[in-house]
Design an enzyme around this catalytic site. Structure first.
Site, PDB file in Angstrom:
ATOM      1  N   ASN A 183      -7.438  -0.698  14.423  1.00 57.45           N
ATOM      2  CA  ASN A 183      -8.572  -1.622  14.505  1.00 57.45           C
ATOM      3  C   ASN A 183      -9.289  -1.336  15.817  1.00 57.45           C
ATOM      4  OD1 ASN A 183     -10.352  -3.745  14.556  1.00 57.45           O
ATOM      5  ND2 ASN A 183      -8.799  -5.337  14.851  1.00 57.45           N
ATOM      6  N   TRP A 184     -10.400  -0.609  15.710  1.00 55.07           N
ATOM      7  CA  TRP A 184     -11.112  -0.198  16.928  1.00 55.07           C
ATOM      8  C   TRP A 184     -11.883  -1.367  17.560  1.00 55.07           C
ATOM      9  CZ3 TRP A 184     -13.724   5.309  16.200  1.00 55.07           C
ATOM     10  CH2 TRP A 184     -12.717   6.276  16.190  1.00 55.07           C
ATOM     11  N   LYS A 185     -12.049  -2.444  16.839  1.00 53.79           N
ATOM     12  CA  LYS A 185     -12.847  -3.591  17.321  1.00 53.79           C
ATOM     13  C   LYS A 185     -14.218  -3.092  17.816  1.00 53.79           C
ATOM     14  CE  LYS A 185      -8.562  -5.854  18.519  1.00 53.79           C
ATOM     15  NZ  LYS A 185      -7.864  -6.858  19.279  1.00 53.79           N
ATOM     16  N   HIS A 240      -9.149 -11.842  10.698  1.00 54.95           N
ATOM     17  CA  HIS A 240      -8.585 -11.495  12.012  1.00 54.95           C
ATOM     18  C   HIS A 240      -8.711 -12.693  12.948  1.00 54.95           C
ATOM     19  CE1 HIS A 240      -8.016  -9.539  15.891  1.00 54.95           C
ATOM     20  NE2 HIS A 240      -7.409  -8.579  15.225  1.00 54.95           N
ATOM     21  N   GLU A 280      -9.568 -12.949  15.913  1.00 61.01           N
ATOM     22  CA  GLU A 280     -10.814 -12.992  16.708  1.00 61.01           C
ATOM     23  C   GLU A 280     -11.962 -13.538  15.870  1.00 61.01           C
ATOM     24  OE1 GLU A 280     -10.577  -8.929  18.057  1.00 61.01           O
ATOM     25  OE2 GLU A 280      -8.796  -9.507  19.205  1.00 61.01           O
ATOM     26  N   GLU A 312      -0.032 -11.340  12.449  1.00 61.79           N
ATOM     27  CA  GLU A 312      -0.398 -11.084  13.838  1.00 61.79           C
ATOM     28  C   GLU A 312      -0.294 -12.380  14.636  1.00 61.79           C
ATOM     29  OE1 GLU A 312      -2.998  -7.391  14.265  1.00 61.79           O
ATOM     30  OE2 GLU A 312      -4.357  -8.998  13.737  1.00 61.79           O
ATOM     31  N   GLY A 371      -3.355  -8.080  22.024  1.00 62.01           N
ATOM     32  CA  GLY A 371      -4.009  -7.618  23.248  1.00 62.01           C
ATOM     33  C   GLY A 371      -3.391  -8.143  24.530  1.00 62.01           C
ATOM     34  N   SER A 377       0.156  -5.941  19.986  1.00 61.94           N
ATOM     35  CA  SER A 377       0.651  -5.099  21.086  1.00 61.94           C
ATOM     36  C   SER A 377       1.616  -4.006  20.629  1.00 61.94           C
ATOM     37  CB  SER A 377       1.267  -5.969  22.190  1.00 61.94           C
ATOM     38  OG  SER A 377       0.263  -6.818  22.740  1.00 61.94           O
ATOM     39  N   GLY A 407      -4.458  -2.528  17.621  1.00 59.73           N
ATOM     40  CA  GLY A 407      -5.739  -2.635  18.315  1.00 59.73           C
ATOM     41  C   GLY A 407      -5.812  -1.623  19.447  1.00 59.73           C
ATOM     42  N   GLY A 408      -5.478  -2.064  20.650  1.00 58.61           N
ATOM     43  CA  GLY A 408      -5.643  -1.236  21.856  1.00 58.61           C
ATOM     44  C   GLY A 408      -5.063   0.170  21.751  1.00 58.61           C
TER      45      GLY A 408
HETATM   46  C1  PEP Z   1      -5.353  -6.513  16.638  1.00 61.13           C
HETATM   47  O1  PEP Z   1      -6.387  -6.818  17.201  1.00 61.13           O
HETATM   48  O2  PEP Z   1      -5.273  -6.584  15.419  1.00 61.13           O
HETATM   49  C2  PEP Z   1      -4.231  -6.087  17.474  1.00 61.13           C
HETATM   50  C3  PEP Z   1      -3.049  -6.073  16.928  1.00 61.13           C
HETATM   51  O3  PEP Z   1      -4.498  -5.755  18.781  1.00 61.13           O
HETATM   52  P1  PEP Z   1      -3.475  -5.167  19.868  1.00 61.13           P
HETATM   53  O4  PEP Z   1      -2.700  -4.070  19.195  1.00 61.13           O
HETATM   54  O5  PEP Z   1      -4.326  -4.670  20.965  1.00 61.13           O
HETATM   55  O6  PEP Z   1      -2.585  -6.292  20.268  1.00 61.13           O
END
Ligand code: PEP
Length: 239
Positions: free
Chosen positions: A8-10, A91, A93, A159, A165, A201, A222-223
């Site tokens: 997930n590049w956001k 999601h 966010e 999640e 994050g 994470s 994500g990251g």
């Molecule tokens: C996400 O935004 O779906 C996510 C899991 O982010 P991260 O891996 O950065 O925690």
């Protein structure tokens, strides 16, 4: 079948990051399948054209209406026609920053499935809700899947919001426990065994342990999905 590895590049990687990312995957991920990269909507076509059969492309969101006066929004049909085969919906966010509720997410899921997209449906509790995760997740799942007739293209992503994050990862015992709860809930209510991904994470240093867990059918990242090296290291840790 290999577990699903979803990026997930956001609103982070840009058009200019696509060629290098794809080149790295082409060179270093021979034999790896079930790779999905969800990118900002404007980049779907470029990513899908560049990655071809190497990876599937996903959107990070879509609107619930087929068309209409929704300035700035993008329909499931547009996402599909740009080259996406997956879409992330619900999601945290979107829920917390853009105030999306279960009813809205439900309409989006129905609309995306109608277009033939595979839906990555995110659920999870906040830190304050940790002690009542069961009721939070139950409300999100039953609300989001209300009236959904065909669940074959639905993938659930658990999640925990406090793990997104933040560098904080749920314990392996908690992941097994919550995924088991989700699998049972879905099975009791819909008679299906839906895939459940873990997100929060995930990085190369913890992915092997997480991906080996019972009831974990893949990860949503994500990251650590922004750099192809990390993304592919996570994919390779499936084996
Ligand atoms: C996400 O935004 O779906 C996510 C899991 O982010 P991260 O891996 O950065 O925690």
């Amino acid at each position: 079948m290999n577990k699903l590895i979803v990026a997930n590049w956001k609103m982070n990687n840009d058009f200019s990051d696509i060629p290098e990312f794809v080149k790295y995957v082409k060179k270093n991920a021979k034999g790896e399948d079930n790779l999905v990269v969800c990118v900002p909507s404007v980049m779907i076509k470029d990513f899908a054209d560049a990655s071809k059969k190497l990876m599937s492309t996903g959107a990070e969101n879509c609107h619930f209406a087929e068309k209409g006066a929704y300035t700035g929004e993008i329909s499931a049909k547009m996402v599909k026609s740009a080259g996406a085969s997956y879409v992330i919906l619900g999601h945290s966010e979107r829920r917390h920053i853009f105030n999306e509720n279960d009813e809205m997410i439900n309409k989006k899921i129905i609309s995306a499935l109608k277009e033939g997209l595979k839906v990555i449906f995110c659920v999870g509790e906040t830190l304050d809700e940790k002690s009542k995760y069961k009721s939070v997740i139950k409300t999100q799942i039953l609300g989001g899947l209300d009236g959904v007739a065909d669940l074959d293209n639905v993938i659930i992503a658990y999640e925990p919001v406090w793990a997104i994050g933040t560098g904080k990862v749920a314990t392996t015992a908690d992941i097994v426990k919550v995924h088991g709860y989700i699998k049972n809930l879905v099975s009791e209510n819909y008679g299906k065994n839906l895939p459940v991904l873990y997100g929060g994470s995930v990085k190369p240093s913890n992915s092997k342990e997480i991906l080996a867990l019972e009831n974990v059918d893949g990860v949503l990242i994500g990251g650590a999905s922004l750099k192809a090296e990390d993304y592919i290291a996570i994919a390779k840790s499936r084996n």
